[in-house]
Design a protein around this motif. Structure first.
Motif, PDB file in Angstrom:
ATOM      1  N   ASN A 129       0.839  -1.114  -0.114  1.00 49.50           N
ATOM      2  CA  ASN A 129      -0.076   0.155  -0.028  1.00 49.50           C
ATOM      3  C   ASN A 129       0.780   1.179   0.068  1.00 49.50           C
ATOM      4  O   ASN A 129       0.314   2.389  -0.082  1.00 49.50           O
ATOM      5  CB  ASN A 129      -0.930  -0.149   1.300  1.00 49.50           C
ATOM      6  N   SER A 130       1.975   1.300   0.047  1.00 55.68           N
ATOM      7  CA  SER A 130       2.896   2.242   0.310  1.00 55.68           C
ATOM      8  C   SER A 130       3.540   2.848  -1.212  1.00 55.68           C
ATOM      9  O   SER A 130       4.198   3.938  -1.238  1.00 55.68           O
ATOM     10  CB  SER A 130       4.177   2.036   1.046  1.00 55.68           C
ATOM     11  N   LYS A 131       3.369   2.090  -2.193  1.00 56.12           N
ATOM     12  CA  LYS A 131       3.647   2.355  -3.509  1.00 56.12           C
ATOM     13  C   LYS A 131       2.483   2.413  -4.494  1.00 56.12           C
ATOM     14  O   LYS A 131       1.395   1.678  -4.112  1.00 56.12           O
ATOM     15  CB  LYS A 131       4.697   1.269  -3.684  1.00 56.12           C
ATOM     16  N   LYS A 132       2.648   3.200  -5.608  1.00 58.17           N
ATOM     17  CA  LYS A 132       1.644   3.175  -6.505  1.00 58.17           C
ATOM     18  C   LYS A 132       1.856   1.786  -7.463  1.00 58.17           C
ATOM     19  O   LYS A 132       2.844   1.508  -7.682  1.00 58.17           O
ATOM     20  CB  LYS A 132       1.744   4.171  -7.640  1.00 58.17           C
ATOM     21  N   PRO A 133       0.698   1.294  -7.790  1.00 56.71           N
ATOM     22  CA  PRO A 133      -0.747   1.988  -7.882  1.00 56.71           C
ATOM     23  C   PRO A 133      -1.452   1.630  -6.578  1.00 56.71           C
ATOM     24  O   PRO A 133      -2.738   1.918  -6.561  1.00 56.71           O
ATOM     25  CB  PRO A 133      -1.222   1.409  -9.250  1.00 56.71           C
ATOM     26  N   TYR A 134      -0.854   0.723  -5.756  1.00 56.73           N
ATOM     27  CA  TYR A 134      -1.645   0.109  -4.698  1.00 56.73           C
ATOM     28  C   TYR A 134      -1.964   1.215  -3.440  1.00 56.73           C
ATOM     29  O   TYR A 134      -2.796   0.812  -2.829  1.00 56.73           O
ATOM     30  CB  TYR A 134      -0.942  -1.299  -4.092  1.00 56.73           C
ATOM     31  N   SER A 135      -1.291   2.317  -3.774  1.00 57.56           N
ATOM     32  CA  SER A 135      -2.036   3.061  -2.472  1.00 57.56           C
ATOM     33  C   SER A 135      -3.105   3.844  -2.901  1.00 57.56           C
ATOM     34  O   SER A 135      -3.696   4.757  -2.250  1.00 57.56           O
ATOM     35  CB  SER A 135      -0.716   4.244  -2.645  1.00 57.56           C
ATOM     36  N   ASP A 136      -3.614   3.703  -4.213  1.00 57.19           N
ATOM     37  CA  ASP A 136      -5.057   4.132  -4.443  1.00 57.19           C
ATOM     38  C   ASP A 136      -6.078   2.946  -4.293  1.00 57.19           C
ATOM     39  O   ASP A 136      -6.168   1.803  -4.691  1.00 57.19           O
ATOM     40  CB  ASP A 136      -4.990   4.157  -6.176  1.00 57.19           C
TER      41      ASP A 136
END
Length: 505
Positions: free
Chosen positions: A276-283
């Protein structure tokens, strides 16, 4: 149903066969001896330094024990502490059993409890479950057999924490050798560890529970490949497959009069983690899109041949606060595509699954999911890494500062571990103030009805925010030779308690 033969599996099978051929022979079905197959060799034997369930399978409740024990029904029972009391849910006084001795012959004293808990609280020791002990303010020795734990605040899970694998009691003088020679009060002691081959436990003849253990010797054999484990079982080289028989073999083995098959529930929640700390998973929209793109029924059929139960959060059916939220974010590829477009990824993106093939279900699940994600434009590949690499790169054990992965799949076996999602430093790296508040409220709520309501809210929020995708509960699949008794059917926590296991006379 389609099998999943790959060059990796074939290579692993060959390697296992070679290893079996050169390994020292171990007699199976010898009176007093039990040979057990497990899929993974422990990275060490110290429950206070590593969260691996492979360690717990050997050490927890076999070599080391806690003040409280969780029995086979999931009930908390007095153990090294014969009783305890609290008047305010903040100060707990434990009365130790007298005459209980460590394996070195010294009697267990209240000072030993203080030492173990102080070590768990101390951040410098890097205890893998240190946050579970944050509420402890002080541990006070009243006399040799009485100790009081004073909490900073009410902690509704405190007694459960005292029954967890990280709360085992051990002598101060043995702390430096726990990784290779754990010492405790349990029914067995570690007699031998031959790397890449076996661990041998022998009976503690002075065990404090009269009549236990029933076995004289236990041999753990490390056979990671399910086909090799099946071959070893049929050849009579092992007596029990505890963690490793593939679900595709269950129906066949049920028909074989030589064996008995145990199928039960566990706390092992197979989880697709996202960084969750990196894109795209932070979205959040991307995370929900991934969830909508996954047909969990197909994953369960492809990876587990239908054995197990679909999940919607990390609270599994063995938990008394479980509610079924598995349909809250349903399989819907069209909605997944729409969410990806809204998030700025109309053509999808590339991703890598880092998985540890020592656990067969990780690769199998990933193979099914990769094909499903491709249908919504997410081009995922699978990178198989060794367990030690997974722990350092994905789980991010110290000195790791930032997890190095996109997505992964692993089973989380620890019970009552919803607090992981309230910890922004956990390897999911999900940081939600709203969820953290719900969790904190649940921790100080001792009224069961109100606490249950908070757990329902947390499960619904996990489903709606999708910091991970909970796939299924890995079932308890154990196969033994006929005549083996005392194996637990269900696993209310990650443990392989062998104290009551025996050969039927």
């Amino acid at each position: 149903m389609k099998r999943l033969p790959t060059t990796t599996v074939i290579a692993a099978l060959c390697a296992a066969a070679v290893a079996a051929a050169v390994a020292a022979p171990v007699a199976a079905q010898t009176p007093g001896t039990l040979v057990i197959q497990v899929a993974t060799e422990p990275p060490g034997l110290d429950l206070t330094s590593n969260p691996s369930s492979a360690i717990a399978a050997v050490v927890f409740d076999n070599v080391q024990e806690g003040l409280i024990k969780i029995d086979r029904t999931g009930k908390m029972v007095p153990w090294l502490a014969e009783r305890w009391y609290t008047t305010d849910s903040k100060n707990y006084t434990f009365f130790l059993r007298k005459g209980v001795r460590f394996h070195n012959g010294r009697e267990v004293k209240a000072a030993d409890v203080k030492f173990a808990l102080d070590r768990a609280v101390n951040p410098e020791t890097k205890h893998p479950y240190r946050t579970q002990y944050d509420a402890i303010q002080d541990v006070i020795v009243k006399d040799d057999h009485t100790v009081t734990v004073a909490l900073k605040r009410v902690d509704a899970t405190f007694l459960y924490t005292m029954a967890r694998q990280g709360s085992v009691i051990y002598p101060r003088e043995a702390v430096d050798t726990l990784k290779s020679q754990p010492m405790g009060t349990g029914p067995f002691t570690v007699a031998e560890w031959i790397r890449n081959d076996r661990i041998v436990l022998v009976k503690n003849k002075d065990y404090w529970v009269k009549g236990l253990p029933k076995l004289d010797r236990v041999v753990y054999r490390f056979i990671p490949d399910s086909n090799a484990a099946l071959a070893a079982l049929k050849a009579g080289d092992i007596d029990v497959s505890a963690f490793g028989i593939g679900p595709e073999s269950v129906d066949e083995l049920k028909k074989d009069a030589r064996f008995q098959v145990i199928v039960g529930d566990t706390t092992n929640d197979v989880t697709l983690s996202m960084n969750n700390s990196k894109k795209p998973y932070s979205d959040k929209r991307v995370r929900l899109a991934i969830t909508h793109a996954i047909n969990k029924d197909e994953v369960l059929k492809g990876a587990m041949f239908g054995h197990g139960k679909i999940l919607g959060s990390n609270v599994d059916p063995t938990n008394p606060y479980f509610v079924d939220v598995s349909k809250r974010v349903a399989y819907d590829p069209d909605k997944a595509k729409k969410l990806l477009a809204e998030a700025g990824y109309p053509n999808g993106f590339e991703a890598v699954f880092k998985v540890a093939p020592q656990y067969y279900y990780t690769v199998r699940s990933a193979e099914v999911i990769v094909s499903q994600l491709a249908k919504v434009g997410i081009r995922a590949s699978i990178q198989q890494i060794e367990w030690g690499q997974w722990l350092s790169q994905v789980f991010c054990l110290a000195p790791c500062q930032n997890p190095d992965y996109d997505m992964s799949i692993i089973g989380h076996a620890e019970a009552f571990d919803i607090g992981n999602f309230a910890n922004p430093k956990y390897y999911f790296r999900w940081d939600s103030a709203a969820f953290q508040k719900l969790y904190q409220d649940s921790q100080v709520t001792v009224d069961d009805k109100k606490r249950r309501e908070l757990y329902v809210q947390m499960q619904e929020m996990l489903a709606d925010e999708a910091p991970a995708v909970w796939l299924y509960m890995h079932p308890r699949l154990v196969v033994t030779k006929k005549g083996v008794t005392g194996i637990w059917k269900d696993l209310p926590l990650p443990v392989l308690d062998l104290s009551e296991v025996a050969w039927q006379k």
